[in-house]
Motif scaffolding. Structure first.
Motif, PDB file in Angstrom:
ATOM      1  N   THR A 132       0.817  -1.208   0.000  1.00  0.00           N
ATOM      2  CA  THR A 132       0.000   0.000   0.000  1.00  0.00           C
ATOM      3  C   THR A 132       0.853   1.260   0.000  1.00  0.00           C
ATOM      4  O   THR A 132       2.017   1.224   0.387  1.00  0.00           O
ATOM      5  CB  THR A 132      -0.945   0.018   1.220  1.00  0.00           C
ATOM      6  OG1 THR A 132      -1.775   1.171   1.166  1.00  0.00           O
ATOM      7  CG2 THR A 132      -0.189  -0.005   2.531  1.00  0.00           C
ATOM      8  N   SER A 133       0.253   2.351  -0.430  1.00  0.00           N
ATOM      9  CA  SER A 133       0.923   3.647  -0.357  1.00  0.00           C
ATOM     10  C   SER A 133       0.418   4.442   0.849  1.00  0.00           C
ATOM     11  O   SER A 133       0.878   5.544   1.104  1.00  0.00           O
ATOM     12  CB  SER A 133       0.689   4.446  -1.639  1.00  0.00           C
ATOM     13  OG  SER A 133      -0.687   4.646  -1.845  1.00  0.00           O
ATOM     14  N   LEU A 145       4.834  -0.748   2.704  1.00  0.00           N
ATOM     15  CA  LEU A 145       4.556   0.482   1.974  1.00  0.00           C
ATOM     16  C   LEU A 145       5.185   0.419   0.593  1.00  0.00           C
ATOM     17  O   LEU A 145       6.302  -0.102   0.442  1.00  0.00           O
ATOM     18  CB  LEU A 145       5.095   1.694   2.742  1.00  0.00           C
ATOM     19  CG  LEU A 145       4.420   1.971   4.077  1.00  0.00           C
ATOM     20  CD1 LEU A 145       5.106   3.131   4.764  1.00  0.00           C
ATOM     21  CD2 LEU A 145       2.938   2.270   3.882  1.00  0.00           C
ATOM     22  N   LYS A 146       4.451   0.905  -0.395  1.00  0.00           N
ATOM     23  CA  LYS A 146       5.015   0.999  -1.741  1.00  0.00           C
ATOM     24  C   LYS A 146       6.260   1.864  -1.653  1.00  0.00           C
ATOM     25  O   LYS A 146       6.334   2.798  -0.870  1.00  0.00           O
ATOM     26  CB  LYS A 146       4.012   1.617  -2.711  1.00  0.00           C
ATOM     27  CG  LYS A 146       2.848   0.713  -2.995  1.00  0.00           C
ATOM     28  CD  LYS A 146       1.893   1.360  -3.967  1.00  0.00           C
ATOM     29  CE  LYS A 146       0.707   0.443  -4.204  1.00  0.00           C
ATOM     30  NZ  LYS A 146      -0.274   1.039  -5.109  1.00  0.00           N
ATOM     31  N   GLY A 147       7.245   1.568  -2.427  1.00  0.00           N
ATOM     32  CA  GLY A 147       8.489   2.298  -2.365  1.00  0.00           C
ATOM     33  C   GLY A 147       9.539   1.531  -1.584  1.00  0.00           C
ATOM     34  O   GLY A 147      10.703   1.924  -1.549  1.00  0.00           O
TER      35      GLY A 147
END
Length: 56
Positions: free
Chosen positions: A26-27, A47-49
């Motif tokens: 998720t972001s 977390l995305k990234g």
């Protein structure tokens, strides 16, 4: 996520196949959302990234 959304998708997966672990990517980092994901049955989230090596 187009369609039903991640929380509802997690609920449906866990209802149909409770043995399948679910990891959410998720972001969003809001505490309320994370609590909803956990209550829907996911085993964790990232977390995305996040670096690919860390995800693996």
């Amino acid at each position: 996520m187009p369609g039903i959304g991640g929380i509802e998708a997690c609920r449906q997966i866990k209802q149909r196949h409770p043995e399948i672990p679910v990891l959410i990517l998720t972001s969003h980092a809001q505490k309320a959302l994370i609590e909803r994901l956990i209550s829907a049955g996911d085993q964790g989230y990232c977390l995305k990234g996040i670096a690919a090596a860390t995800l693996v």
